[in-house]
Write a protein that holds these residues in place. Structure first.
Motif, PDB file in Angstrom:
ATOM      1  N   ILE A  40      59.795  61.864   3.797  1.00 26.61           N
ATOM      2  CA  ILE A  40      58.478  62.056   4.417  1.00 26.61           C
ATOM      3  C   ILE A  40      58.104  63.541   4.392  1.00 26.61           C
ATOM      4  O   ILE A  40      56.976  63.912   4.049  1.00 26.61           O
ATOM      5  CB  ILE A  40      58.491  61.522   5.865  1.00 26.61           C
ATOM      6  CG1 ILE A  40      58.746  60.020   5.867  1.00 26.61           C
ATOM      7  CG2 ILE A  40      57.184  61.855   6.577  1.00 26.61           C
ATOM      8  CD1 ILE A  40      59.017  59.446   7.240  1.00 26.61           C
ATOM      9  N   VAL A  41      59.065  64.373   4.760  1.00 26.48           N
ATOM     10  CA  VAL A  41      58.814  65.819   4.785  1.00 26.48           C
ATOM     11  C   VAL A  41      58.518  66.330   3.382  1.00 26.48           C
ATOM     12  O   VAL A  41      57.586  67.116   3.165  1.00 26.48           O
ATOM     13  CB  VAL A  41      60.019  66.568   5.401  1.00 26.48           C
ATOM     14  CG1 VAL A  41      59.859  68.073   5.236  1.00 26.48           C
ATOM     15  CG2 VAL A  41      60.178  66.200   6.869  1.00 26.48           C
ATOM     16  N   HIS A  42      59.298  65.865   2.406  1.00 23.99           N
ATOM     17  CA  HIS A  42      59.116  66.290   1.022  1.00 23.99           C
ATOM     18  C   HIS A  42      57.721  65.920   0.516  1.00 23.99           C
ATOM     19  O   HIS A  42      57.018  66.747  -0.081  1.00 23.99           O
ATOM     20  CB  HIS A  42      60.200  65.649   0.154  1.00 23.99           C
ATOM     21  CG  HIS A  42      60.283  66.195  -1.228  1.00 23.99           C
ATOM     22  ND1 HIS A  42      61.326  65.926  -2.073  1.00 23.99           N
ATOM     23  CD2 HIS A  42      59.448  66.985  -1.951  1.00 23.99           C
ATOM     24  CE1 HIS A  42      61.146  66.525  -3.230  1.00 23.99           C
ATOM     25  NE2 HIS A  42      59.998  67.173  -3.183  1.00 23.99           N
ATOM     26  N   ALA A  43      57.305  64.688   0.768  1.00 22.81           N
ATOM     27  CA  ALA A  43      55.987  64.239   0.316  1.00 22.81           C
ATOM     28  C   ALA A  43      54.872  65.028   0.987  1.00 22.81           C
ATOM     29  O   ALA A  43      53.868  65.399   0.347  1.00 22.81           O
ATOM     30  CB  ALA A  43      55.819  62.747   0.599  1.00 22.81           C
ATOM     31  N   ALA A  44      55.049  65.310   2.269  1.00 24.11           N
ATOM     32  CA  ALA A  44      54.026  66.074   2.994  1.00 24.11           C
ATOM     33  C   ALA A  44      53.945  67.507   2.464  1.00 24.11           C
ATOM     34  O   ALA A  44      52.855  68.074   2.332  1.00 24.11           O
ATOM     35  CB  ALA A  44      54.337  66.084   4.486  1.00 24.11           C
ATOM     36  N   PHE A  45      55.094  68.094   2.146  1.00 24.36           N
ATOM     37  CA  PHE A  45      55.107  69.451   1.608  1.00 24.36           C
ATOM     38  C   PHE A  45      54.422  69.488   0.241  1.00 24.36           C
ATOM     39  O   PHE A  45      53.619  70.383  -0.039  1.00 24.36           O
ATOM     40  CB  PHE A  45      56.532  69.979   1.498  1.00 24.36           C
ATOM     41  CG  PHE A  45      56.611  71.382   0.986  1.00 24.36           C
ATOM     42  CD1 PHE A  45      56.246  72.449   1.798  1.00 24.36           C
ATOM     43  CD2 PHE A  45      57.034  71.654  -0.304  1.00 24.36           C
ATOM     44  CE1 PHE A  45      56.305  73.757   1.329  1.00 24.36           C
ATOM     45  CE2 PHE A  45      57.092  72.952  -0.780  1.00 24.36           C
ATOM     46  CZ  PHE A  45      56.737  74.004   0.036  1.00 24.36           C
ATOM     47  N   ASP A  46      54.714  68.519  -0.610  1.00 23.08           N
ATOM     48  CA  ASP A  46      54.072  68.477  -1.930  1.00 23.08           C
ATOM     49  C   ASP A  46      52.558  68.309  -1.802  1.00 23.08           C
ATOM     50  O   ASP A  46      51.791  68.896  -2.573  1.00 23.08           O
ATOM     51  CB  ASP A  46      54.648  67.342  -2.770  1.00 23.08           C
ATOM     52  CG  ASP A  46      55.997  67.677  -3.366  1.00 23.08           C
ATOM     53  OD1 ASP A  46      56.487  68.805  -3.138  1.00 23.08           O
ATOM     54  OD2 ASP A  46      56.574  66.824  -4.064  1.00 23.08           O
ATOM     55  N   ALA A  47      52.130  67.517  -0.833  1.00 26.60           N
ATOM     56  CA  ALA A  47      50.692  67.337  -0.608  1.00 26.60           C
ATOM     57  C   ALA A  47      50.057  68.654  -0.189  1.00 26.60           C
ATOM     58  O   ALA A  47      48.959  69.013  -0.639  1.00 26.60           O
ATOM     59  CB  ALA A  47      50.456  66.269   0.454  1.00 26.60           C
ATOM     60  N   ASP A  48      50.758  69.404   0.662  1.00 27.17           N
ATOM     61  CA  ASP A  48      50.246  70.706   1.079  1.00 27.17           C
ATOM     62  C   ASP A  48      50.203  71.670  -0.106  1.00 27.17           C
ATOM     63  O   ASP A  48      49.250  72.434  -0.269  1.00 27.17           O
ATOM     64  CB  ASP A  48      51.128  71.282   2.189  1.00 27.17           C
ATOM     65  CG  ASP A  48      50.640  72.645   2.655  1.00 27.17           C
ATOM     66  OD1 ASP A  48      49.706  72.692   3.475  1.00 27.17           O
ATOM     67  OD2 ASP A  48      51.177  73.671   2.172  1.00 27.17           O
ATOM     68  N   GLN A  49      51.232  71.630  -0.945  1.00 30.55           N
ATOM     69  CA  GLN A  49      51.280  72.511  -2.119  1.00 30.55           C
ATOM     70  C   GLN A  49      50.097  72.271  -3.047  1.00 30.55           C
ATOM     71  O   GLN A  49      49.641  73.183  -3.735  1.00 30.55           O
ATOM     72  CB  GLN A  49      52.583  72.285  -2.896  1.00 30.55           C
ATOM     73  CG  GLN A  49      53.796  72.933  -2.287  1.00 30.55           C
ATOM     74  CD  GLN A  49      53.736  74.443  -2.347  1.00 30.55           C
ATOM     75  OE1 GLN A  49      53.431  75.092  -1.335  1.00 30.55           O
ATOM     76  NE2 GLN A  49      53.998  75.020  -3.481  1.00 30.55           N
ATOM     77  N   ALA A  50      49.611  71.054  -3.104  1.00 25.40           N
ATOM     78  CA  ALA A  50      48.497  70.730  -3.991  1.00 25.40           C
ATOM     79  C   ALA A  50      47.141  71.006  -3.346  1.00 25.40           C
ATOM     80  O   ALA A  50      46.108  70.733  -3.946  1.00 25.40           O
ATOM     81  CB  ALA A  50      48.578  69.263  -4.412  1.00 25.40           C
ATOM     82  N   GLY A  51      47.139  71.577  -2.153  1.00 30.10           N
ATOM     83  CA  GLY A  51      45.893  71.915  -1.483  1.00 30.10           C
ATOM     84  C   GLY A  51      45.296  73.205  -2.015  1.00 30.10           C
ATOM     85  O   GLY A  51      45.720  73.732  -3.046  1.00 30.10           O
TER      86      GLY A  51
END
Length: 202
Positions: free
Chosen positions: A137-148
Motif C-alpha cells: 500500500i505504501v509503495h503504491a501510494a509513493f509511486d502515485a505521489d512520484q507521478a504527480g
C-alpha cells in the motif's frame, strides 16, 4: 537507476579545463561523487532554484560557479546554462520532471553534442526487510505521489529513466544504463530514517 551516455573521463579528455554543469545540484552531491573521476582542472557550474541549498553547495565546493535558476524553465534562455559545458550531470532529477521537459533537455543536449550523466533516478523498485503487510500500500501510494506534479508538469516518476534513455537513443546517443540501488542497513540508520519519513510524508 543510473543512466549515462559516456565514460566520465572520456567526456572531458579533450578539454584542458572541462566544465561540468550540474542541474538541480542541491547540496553538491554530484561533484563529491563524480569529481574524483574527472581531471583536477574540472570546473563546476552548480544550478538550483533553492538559495539555501546553493549556499551549502558553494561552501562544500569553493571555486564552483553557482547559479540560482528554476529548471522548470529549461529550453529557450534556460539552455544558456549549458553553454561552454563539456558534460551535463544531474542526480535525483529525472523521476520528477515531465516528458516534455525531458524532451526539451535532450534537444538542447543534442544541439550542443553534450554528453549526459544522470544518477539516482527512482525506477519504482522498493523493498523493506523485514516485510510488513502495509508495504504494498505504501509503495503504491509513493509511486502515485512520484507521478504527480513536482514543478515540471506531470512527473515521469518510475518511468523517468526509460523515457530519458529512449529519448537520448532517438537523438543518436549511445546510452548505457545500470541499476544503482540503495541498500541501507543499520550502518546507515540516519539515512534510512530520513528516507522512510520522506516516503511516509509523500
Amino acid at each position: 537507476h543510473m543512466l549515462r551516455s559516456f565514460d566520465p573521463a572520456e567526456a572531458s579528455r579533450n578539454a584542458a579545463s572541462p566544465l561540468v554543469v550540474d542541474l538541480g545540484c542541491g547540496t553538491g552531491a554530484t561533484p563529491r561523487a563524480l569529481g574524483p573521476r574527472l581531471p583536477t582542472a574540472t570546473r563546476w557550474r552548480l544550478v538550483d532554484r533553492d538559495p539555501a541549498l546553493l549556499a551549502i553547495a558553494a561552501a562544500r565546493h569553493p571555486g564552483a560557479e553557482t547559479i540560482r535558476y528554476d529548471l522548470a524553465e529549461i529550453g529557450g534562455r534556460g539552455t544558456d546554462l549549458l553553454d561552454g559545458a563539456s558534460l551535463v550531470a544531474a542526480s535525483a532529477l529525472f523521476d520528477i520532471v515531465s516528458r516534455d521537459w525531458a524532451m526539451r533537455l535532450v534537444d538542447a543536449l543534442a544541439a550542443r553534442r553534450l554528453p549526459l550523466y544522470a544518477a539516482l533516478t527512482y525506477d519504482g523498485r522498493m523493498r523493506f526487510a523485514p516485510a510488513h503487510p502495509a508495504d504494498g500500500i505504501v509503495h503504491a501510494a509513493f509511486d502515485a505521489d512520484q507521478a504527480g506534479v513536482k514543478g515540471f508538469g506531470p512527473s515521469l516518476g518510475p518511468a523517468g529513466a526509460g523515457v530519458l534513455a529512449a529519448a537520448l537513443a532517438g537523438a543518436g546517443y549511445r546510452v548505457s544504463a545500470a541499476s544503482s540501488p540503495w541498500r541501507l542497513g543499520s550502518a546507515e540508520r540516519a539515512l534510512s530514517d530520513a528516507l522512510v519519513r520522506g516516503i511516509a510524508a509523500a
